[in-house]
Design a protein around this motif. Structure first.
Motif, PDB file in Angstrom:
ATOM      1  N   PRO A 168      11.084  81.113   4.872  1.00  0.00           N
ATOM      2  CA  PRO A 168      12.100  80.611   3.929  1.00  0.00           C
ATOM      3  C   PRO A 168      12.476  81.619   2.853  1.00  0.00           C
ATOM      4  N   TRP A 169      11.570  82.559   2.531  1.00  0.00           N
ATOM      5  CA  TRP A 169      11.899  83.556   1.515  1.00  0.00           C
ATOM      6  C   TRP A 169      12.887  84.600   2.044  1.00  0.00           C
ATOM      7  N   LEU A 170      12.844  84.836   3.345  1.00  0.00           N
ATOM      8  CA  LEU A 170      13.606  85.943   3.917  1.00  0.00           C
ATOM      9  C   LEU A 170      14.876  85.509   4.625  1.00  0.00           C
ATOM     10  N   GLY A 171      15.099  84.212   4.768  1.00  0.00           N
ATOM     11  CA  GLY A 171      16.294  83.745   5.466  1.00  0.00           C
ATOM     12  C   GLY A 171      17.564  84.212   4.778  1.00  0.00           C
ATOM     13  N   SER A 180      13.520  86.017 -16.120  1.00  0.00           N
ATOM     14  CA  SER A 180      13.850  84.673 -15.630  1.00  0.00           C
ATOM     15  C   SER A 180      14.547  84.733 -14.276  1.00  0.00           C
ATOM     16  N   LEU A 181      15.430  85.708 -14.096  1.00  0.00           N
ATOM     17  CA  LEU A 181      16.113  85.857 -12.806  1.00  0.00           C
ATOM     18  C   LEU A 181      15.130  86.204 -11.692  1.00  0.00           C
ATOM     19  N   ILE A 182      14.243  87.159 -11.959  1.00  0.00           N
ATOM     20  CA  ILE A 182      13.271  87.576 -10.946  1.00  0.00           C
ATOM     21  C   ILE A 182      12.324  86.430 -10.603  1.00  0.00           C
ATOM     22  N   PHE A 230      10.357  82.959  -6.540  1.00  0.00           N
ATOM     23  CA  PHE A 230       9.721  81.680  -6.205  1.00  0.00           C
ATOM     24  C   PHE A 230      10.768  80.631  -5.822  1.00  0.00           C
ATOM     25  N   GLU A 231      11.874  81.073  -5.262  1.00  0.00           N
ATOM     26  CA  GLU A 231      12.989  80.187  -4.960  1.00  0.00           C
ATOM     27  C   GLU A 231      12.607  78.960  -4.132  1.00  0.00           C
ATOM     28  N   PRO A 232      11.854  79.096  -3.019  1.00  0.00           N
ATOM     29  CA  PRO A 232      11.502  77.893  -2.257  1.00  0.00           C
ATOM     30  C   PRO A 232      10.673  76.895  -3.055  1.00  0.00           C
ATOM     31  N   LYS A 233       9.858  77.400  -3.983  1.00  0.00           N
ATOM     32  CA  LYS A 233       9.063  76.495  -4.819  1.00  0.00           C
ATOM     33  C   LYS A 233       9.959  75.719  -5.780  1.00  0.00           C
ATOM     34  N   PHE A 234      10.974  76.373  -6.308  1.00  0.00           N
ATOM     35  CA  PHE A 234      11.890  75.715  -7.236  1.00  0.00           C
ATOM     36  C   PHE A 234      12.814  74.729  -6.521  1.00  0.00           C
TER      37      PHE A 234
END
Length: 645
Positions: free
Chosen positions: A44-47, A163-165, A170-174
């Motif tokens: 999911p991180w790399l899609g 904040s952007l990084i 951690f995008e899938p966690k958010f």
């Protein structure tokens, strides 16, 4: 127009421009959260699906929302004359905005007769900023306006970049991870503020009414801002973490690092090199700080812990710089955010008496008086609210419940030292015992960090998040020492700090870092015919507890080895927020209504009946075995989490 008023006008204009993405497209967060095919993919991180939305536009909208909600405080503090750096500006602005924007929002909704959602809430926040700009312009004076330095530019740039990084990393966690019980509770308490002015539940809400209490309610208000703006989804309860870290915890550390240094130049490196450690802290809190056997949830306790640490750092900064009004303000904010704040405030007073010379008697009296005042208010608040016809605060995290845990201690779990050393990036914790190289303020911070760790280390019943302040405070110790204690190795400091943080990150990530998704399909099988959820009616949530008669709670001994289990509150959320197509395996209905054909009555209470309509689905759900997304070095046994050894 004077130069000061032009400065205020320019600031309001810049903030308004930065807020535009959140104002025009608040739905971007919901669209990102709806990409569930990516969430369930192998990587999911790399899609690369919807790459522009995920990696560019959505982070811009989320960061824009941070500016939008922080803007009223930024404008007022800019002309206050009480700050000397961008770090202090951000921290104090967060405090002002949390109080001011929350009051304005709740008052406006009371007058309007309903919640403000999406761009309507954004427009209210922007209008509040404009009004603050008018007030600020009227009182602007040349000697009271903040003048930015080169170091301040680094602070602001690093706060935005951090904040952007954090969001992208951690995008899938958010976005996609399903709520666990803590996360769902934090979300529902914030959503309750869309329907009433206080986040306290009526007794008929059942277990929900235990939280929040008078020492844990404050974080619900800023979280409710994002629920209004971005909609009723998981990310709305997690994005506040970015606000609390980038505008609270991070600048709070910097303010305390620079406090008491007079005209000594600030260390620009700390502006950037705090972030590797804060990313490790985010990983620890986001994956492993949990009571759930599968995963943690950034919605709680990470958001609450980040905010209470930020307030405490503000209190410590105000104490060291003798800003007595702000001592009172930050003491109140700390006290109202988390029970951990009571421990931190008390430890600071003791450490200050031991290490502050000459002894700041008046400052100590102000600080102690503020703390005592809030203890009295906490004690009287249930009776006061009852007299006003309001719901009584919960008692889950009361001072008394915290004191009871001190009666049961342990001595042998040495592995808990990892909780102190690793989450802050390793090196900062190693600087804490070096008292002979520390000035009086640094020793005070080091003493509080050590004592806070020890306070929970010896308790038999603990959770990882109890140690959150001890994970972060060593960063202030290290960076107060770094410029003077390692001058000959200064050129290697960035490399060393980054390498140590990278090592800490590697051991803090679980083997299965993908987002947990199991609660969503279970909730999608639940049909609720009784209503009340959309209005946050308290009785609605009591019936959710019946779900534990179908699937065990996450604390049950059979979970996770023999059965899937979790939080009824989490499943109940997905019963109402999972879009079609759906099937019905479990049914809530009135116990006076005819039983559905072929259904089995599982439980009934308080006029509610719960049926199983698909036995095969029940067996399938009990047989679920989601992967554990908790790092091995932070895993805590159930006995320790719930009962104590």
């Amino acid at each position: 127009m004077t130069a000061e008023r032009r400065s205020v006008l320019l600031l309001v204009t810049v903030l308004a421009v930065l807020a535009i993405p959140a104002l025009v497209d608040p739905g971007a967060v919901a669209r990102g959260g709806a990409l569930l095919d990516l969430a369930a993919s192998a990587h999911p991180w790399l899609g690369t699906g919807s790459a522009f939305l995920r990696f560019i536009w959505l982070p811009i909208v989320a960061t824009s929302a941070l500016v939008l909600t922080l803007a009223p405080g930024l404008v007022l503090v800019f002309v206050s004359g009480v700050v000397r750096s961008a770090a202090e500006w951000l921290l104090l602005s967060l405090a002002v905005s949390v109080v001011l924007l929350s009051l304005v929002t709740e008052s406006t909704e009371l007058i309007a007769g309903g919640p403000l959602r999406g761009s309507a809430f954004g427009a209210l926040a922007l209008a509040t900023t404009v009004v603050c700009g008018i007030v600020a312009a009227a009182f602007a004076r040349p000697d009271r306006i903040l003048r930015f330095s080169r170091t301040d530019a680094h602070t602001l740039a690093a706060a935005a970049a951090g904040s952007l990084i954090t969001l992208v990393a951690f995008e899938p966690k958010f976005l996609w991870e399903t709520f666990n019980g803590d996360g769902a509770h934090a979300y529902e308490s914030a959503r309750l503020l869309l329907h009433q002015a206080l986040p306290f539940w009526a007794p008929d809400a059942g277990g929900m009414s235990n939280y929040p209490g008078v020492t844990s309610f404050l974080a619900s208000y800023p979280t409710a801002w994002f629920v209004r703006l971005f909609g009723e989804n998981e990310a709305s309860a997690r994005i506040p973490y970015l606000l609390f870290v980038s505008a609270g915890l991070y600048p709070g550390l910097l303010a305390l690092i620079d406090a008491g240094r007079g005209e000594e130049p600030a260390d620009v490196r700390a502006r950037w090199l705090l972030w590797p450690a804060l990313l490790v802290f985010t990983a620890v809190m986001g994956f492993s700080a949990t009571y759930n056997p599968y995963h943690a949830d950034l919605a709680l306790p990470a958001t609450q812990d980040a905010l209470v640490i930020a307030w405490f750092l503000g209190f410590a900064w105000a104490f060291v710089t003798e800003r007595r009004v702000w001592i009172c303000a930050f003491a109140a904010l700390t006290f109202a955010t988390s029970p951990a704040g009571q421990v931190l405030l008390g430890l600071w007073l003791v450490a200050a008496v031991l290490f502050q010379r000459p002894l700041p008697v008046r400052t100590l009296v102000v600080a102690a008086g503020s703390i005592v005042l809030w203890f009295v208010i906490a004690k009287l608040s249930p009776a006061m609210l009852t007299a006003l016809g309001q719901n009584v605060p919960g008692s889950e995290h009361s001072t008394g419940s915290l004191a009871k845990r001190l009666l049961k201690v342990q001595w042998r779990q040495w592995r808990r030292i990892v909780y102190f050393v690793v989450p802050g990036g390793i090196l900062p914790a190693l600087a804490v015992p070096m008292l002979w190289r520390q000035d009086r303020t640094t020793r005070t911070i080091a003493a509080v960090a050590s004592a806070q760790f020890a306070f929970f280390y010896f308790q038999s019943r603990v959770s990882l998040h109890y140690f959150a302040p001890a994970m972060v405070l060593p960063l202030a110790v290290f960076w107060r020492m770094a410029p003077t204690q390692w001058p000959g190795r200064g050129k290697w400091l960035p490399v060393t700090v980054t390498a140590a943080a990278l090592l800490a990150m590697l051991v803090s990530l679980p083997r299965n870092p993908g987002p947990q998704l199991a609660a969503r399909p279970v909730g999608a099988e639940i049909e609720d015919r009784l209503g009340g959820y959309d209005e946050s009616a308290s009785g609605t949530f009591r019936r959710s507890e019946l779900l534990s008669s179908i699937l065990p709670r996450d604390a049950h001994s059979s979970v996770p080895d023999s059965s899937y289990g979790g939080s009824p509150l989490s499943w109940f959320y997905y019963a109402h927020r999972t879009p079609p197509p759906r099937t019905t395996a479990y049914l809530f209905d009135s116990d006076t209504a005819p039983a559905p054909a072929g259904a089995r009555l599982v439980e009934h209470a308080n006029g509610v009946a719960l049926y199983v309509t698909d036995e095969a689905a029940l067996e399938r759900d009990r047989a679920r075995r989601p992967p554990v997304s908790i790092a091995r070095i932070y895993f805590i046994e159930k006995q320790t989490l719930f009962r104590g050894n």
